[in-house]
Design an enzyme around this catalytic site. Structure first.
Site, PDB file in Angstrom:
ATOM      1  N   PRO A 153       0.829  -1.197   0.000  1.00  0.00           N
ATOM      2  CA  PRO A 153       0.000   0.000   0.000  1.00  0.00           C
ATOM      3  C   PRO A 153       0.871   1.257   0.000  1.00  0.00           C
ATOM      4  CG  PRO A 153       0.138  -0.875   2.217  1.00  0.00           C
ATOM      5  CD  PRO A 153       0.983  -1.773   1.343  1.00  0.00           C
ATOM      6  N   CYS A 154       0.261   2.349  -0.403  1.00  0.00           N
ATOM      7  CA  CYS A 154       0.912   3.658  -0.345  1.00  0.00           C
ATOM      8  C   CYS A 154       1.318   3.916   1.105  1.00  0.00           C
ATOM      9  CB  CYS A 154      -0.074   4.718  -0.819  1.00  0.00           C
ATOM     10  SG  CYS A 154       0.435   6.393  -0.519  1.00  0.00           S
ATOM     11  N   PRO A 155       2.448   4.457   1.461  1.00  0.00           N
ATOM     12  CA  PRO A 155       3.456   5.015   0.562  1.00  0.00           C
ATOM     13  C   PRO A 155       4.626   4.063   0.331  1.00  0.00           C
ATOM     14  CG  PRO A 155       3.945   5.709   2.762  1.00  0.00           C
ATOM     15  CD  PRO A 155       2.825   4.717   2.862  1.00  0.00           C
ATOM     16  N   MET A 156       4.463   2.807   0.679  1.00  0.00           N
ATOM     17  CA  MET A 156       5.601   1.895   0.617  1.00  0.00           C
ATOM     18  C   MET A 156       6.273   1.850  -0.756  1.00  0.00           C
ATOM     19  SD  MET A 156       5.749   1.613   3.505  1.00  0.00           S
ATOM     20  CE  MET A 156       7.059   0.747   4.251  1.00  0.00           C
ATOM     21  N   GLU A 186      -4.622   3.440   7.725  1.00  0.00           N
ATOM     22  CA  GLU A 186      -3.644   2.810   6.838  1.00  0.00           C
ATOM     23  C   GLU A 186      -2.326   2.513   7.571  1.00  0.00           C
ATOM     24  OE1 GLU A 186      -4.061   2.831   3.180  1.00  0.00           O
ATOM     25  OE2 GLU A 186      -2.182   1.753   2.941  1.00  0.00           O
TER      26      GLU A 186
END
Lengths: 80, 185, 414
Positions: free
Chosen positions: A17-20, C382
């Site tokens: 997933p963002c920001p990986m 997230e």
């Protein structure tokens, strides 16, 4: 066209997933010399906007973007 | 409203460190009582003389509680991890307060428990007001009484404490309310 | 460190000193009640992770340069010079703090550690010793906003690719767009992270008149602690919302984004809500229905600090979970005392560099989640999600980590 680009390193960012993806690709690009090319494979649709912006900020160049079913491949040349 | 509750009843401390909370409450209440007790020494306002100082000094036990809780606070800081959090200022303040309270209470204890003569309230009152109105005058009744030594120490440490007060974190007494208001939004 | 650098840094420090900040710096009595509050201290037991100790590192410099007392008699308050060593200490203090504010709930004065840490973050930026990657991410994000036209095409293609998946979850009628973008006069602007699939399906199911934002929600500016860039990233969403005249801005599962939007955007002509709030509302109003038999295993919920403790969204996720399952288990008796996952404050974005620390420091969280015996661990942030996945594999917790909104999307009944 893809055959023309000599890839020196592949960075697999699938499923991250963002920001990986940006984090990993910033690290990955440091592993190659200036002038060499890495191939980054991601499933993150946001990358289509993120990667060009990242390239501009970090001073690298995206040579080519390749979209396949569910996968996006970037060919990035290390410039700095 | 809740900010007042948070400021004066310290619910967070009660929840997380009940023993500390008991001492904190004892200390702050006793401190308030003692301050109220000292008001009697200001002679010009009749209103302060309504209640006898017996009420506020609680037969000498208030001073005792205060001294004990100050010692508790002090020794608590000798133990890790509080020791590592503390800076010299914290110790100085506690020691200063302890000395002030201890010598102040000595006068009271001496009178009550060892029959050591009278506490001449009237003379104290005069002394304090003479200081307040910039005409210092120390009656010989005070210096000659058995308490004089204690009194000198008490006043000396109290003055040191008052001087240090605005520059130290004892300012938390004023800042606590606005801070808790900030948290409650 | 030369005099000029120091003066510049102290100027930055000065800028941060508003009334509230001074109170926070003045009031601490180092009473130590916050000792037990920090998950890092609870997991690792080192003094330097106690909240009051973290403050003290900033406070020492404050005493030295902004208090006369620190100038006259520095050692009484252990005032300390701003040096390279001090910067290292600041780094250690601030990039081991997730800004979860659990300590604020313990403190009898309500001192906000995160705010004090923001001084440290700013000083590190001023000295160019902040984590490089966070600045890079921030700049990337800023850049994207600056030359929107340049990246719009890529963005729209990406979105088009997603639509098929959205339709798989929730069939829409012919002529409707699965992911509307740039709709003038929409009711709700959804600010997403990459991949808006579950959210889009739910919006469509609820018949919401919504539109997707061009920008991603996450505010890297806030992670690195740069107020100017934070504002830049925030403002462009605010501007977009105003341009489209939406009534509500809904922030996806991102704790930082939600808190920044809700608390720093000031008074605006629209409401700010989190995706969790919106879903709970749909369920309450009967606009969407979920199938309770979809998830049969016990579920527990991790309250993201920035959304629960710092954002006040506590009842909504529980309402959703009780619609989804008969076996919802609380982790902590009181949500405001929930342990932080250990990934906030930009720590997760540092990736593998601090993986070891992140795992060690969040032991209490892993234990807490495991004690419930739940098989599904759900959350609405997230950052927490990524961290919980890492924890799950590190401590072999054997749970499935899921987003709350994905669960709602999976259980939707057509």
């Amino acid at each position: 066209m893809t055959e023309d680009i000599k890839v020196d390193k592949v960075v697999d960012l699938k499923g991250m997933p963002c920001p990986m993806p940006i984090v990993k690709v910033s690290k990955g690009i440091k592993d190659v010399e200036v002038g060499q090319v890495i191939e980054a494979i991601t499933t993150d649709p946001g990358a289509l906007a993120d990667f060009p912006a990242w390239a501009k900020t970090s001073g690298n160049e995206i040579l080519k973007t390749d979209q396949q079913e569910g996968l996006i491949k970037f060919y990035i040349e290390r410039k700095a | 409203m809740w900010a007042l509750h948070d400021t004066f009843l310290l619910p967070t401390v009660r929840r997380h460190n009940p023993i500390f909370w008991v001492f904190l409450m004892l200390f702050h209440i006793s401190f308030l009582l003692l301050i109220t007790g000292h008001l009697e020494l200001i002679g010009d306002f009749r209103i302060f003389q309504i209640a006898q100082h017996e009420v506020f000094l609680g037969k000498g036990f208030v001073g005792l509680i205060l001294s004990i809780s100050l010692l508790f606070f002090l020794f608590r800081r000798f133990v890790s991890p509080n020791r590592d959090l503390s800076v010299p200022e914290d110790y100085y303040l506690l020691i200063l307060l302890f000395l002030t309270v201890f010598f102040g209470s000595q006068m009271d204890w001496a009178r009550r428990w060892y029959d050591y003569g009278n506490l001449p309230i009237v003379e104290y009152r005069e002394y304090l007001s003479s200081l307040l109105y910039l005409k210092p005058h120390l009656s010989s009744d005070l210096t000659s009484s058995g308490h004089s030594f204690m009194l000198v120490l008490h006043v000396f440490f109290a003055n040191l404490f008052l001087m240090f007060f605005p520059f130290s974190q004892v300012m938390h007494s004023f800042l606590s309310l606005p801070m808790n208001k900030l948290r409650r939004g | 460190m030369d005099q000029k650098t120091r003066d510049d840094l102290l100027k930055l420090f000065q800028d941060k000193l508003n009334e509230a900040m001074k109170f926070y710096l003045e009031t601490c009595t180092r009473c130590g009640v916050c000792t037990e509050a920090c998950h890092v201290y609870a997991s690792m037991g080192q003094i330097k992770y106690i909240a009051a100790y973290r403050h003290e590192i900033v406070r020492r410099i404050y005493k030295k340069y902004f208090k006369r007392r620190g100038k006259i008699w520095p050692s009484v308050g252990e005032a300390r010079e701003l040096s390279e060593m001090a910067l290292e200490e600041l780094y250690e203090a601030v990039y081991s703090c997730t800004g979860c504010r659990r300590c604020m709930v313990y403190c009898p004065f309500g001192i906000d550690t995160q705010m004090i840490m923001s001084i440290a973050k700013l000083l590190l930026i001023g000295a160019h010793t902040e984590p490089e990657i966070l600045t890079l991410l921030t700049d990337t994000s800023v850049e994207k906003g600056k030359s929107l036209e340049l990246f719009k095409k890529g963005f729209l293609t990406g979105i088009k690719n997603l639509e098929k998946e959205v339709v798989k979850k929730w069939k829409i009628e012919a002529g409707e767009t699965a992911i509307p973008v740039d709709v003038d006069g929409a009711d709700l602007l959804y600010v997403a992270l990459a991949g808006a699939v579950p959210a889009a399906a739910i919006f469509n199911a609820a018949g919401e008149n919504w539109t997707l934002s061009f920008f991603e929600a996450v505010n890297f500016g806030a992670f690195v602690g740069d107020p100017t860039k934070t504002k830049l990233i925030l403002d462009r969403i605010v501007d977009e919302a105003k341009r489209l005249k939406v009534k509500e801005v809904c922030i996806c599962e991102c704790g930082t984004a939600f808190r920044v939007m809700k608390q720093l955007s000031g008074k605006q002509p629209f409401e700010v809500s989190s995706i969790t709030e919106v879903h709970a509302r749909y369920l309450r109003e009967g606009r969407i229905k979920v199938d309770k038999s979809k998830f049969r295993e016990p579920i527990t919920y991790h309250d993201p600090c920035q959304i629960a403790r710092n954002g006040g969204i506590i009842d909504e996720p529980r309402y959703i979970l009780n619609c989804l399952s008969d076996d919802f288990r609380e982790m902590s008796p009181e949500p405001k005392y929930n342990w932080c996952c250990g990934g906030g404050g930009g720590l997760v974005a540092l990736g593998e560099d601090n993986l070891d620390f992140r795992m060690k420091s969040a032991k209490v969280k892993a234990d807490q989640a495991q004690e419930t015996g739940a098989k599904i661990l759900t959350t609405a942030c997230e950052n927490c999600h990524t961290q919980l996945i890492d924890l799950n594999s590190h401590y072999e917790m054997g749970v499935e980590v899921k987003f709350l909104s994905s669960m709602v999307a999976d259980a939707l009944m057509q």
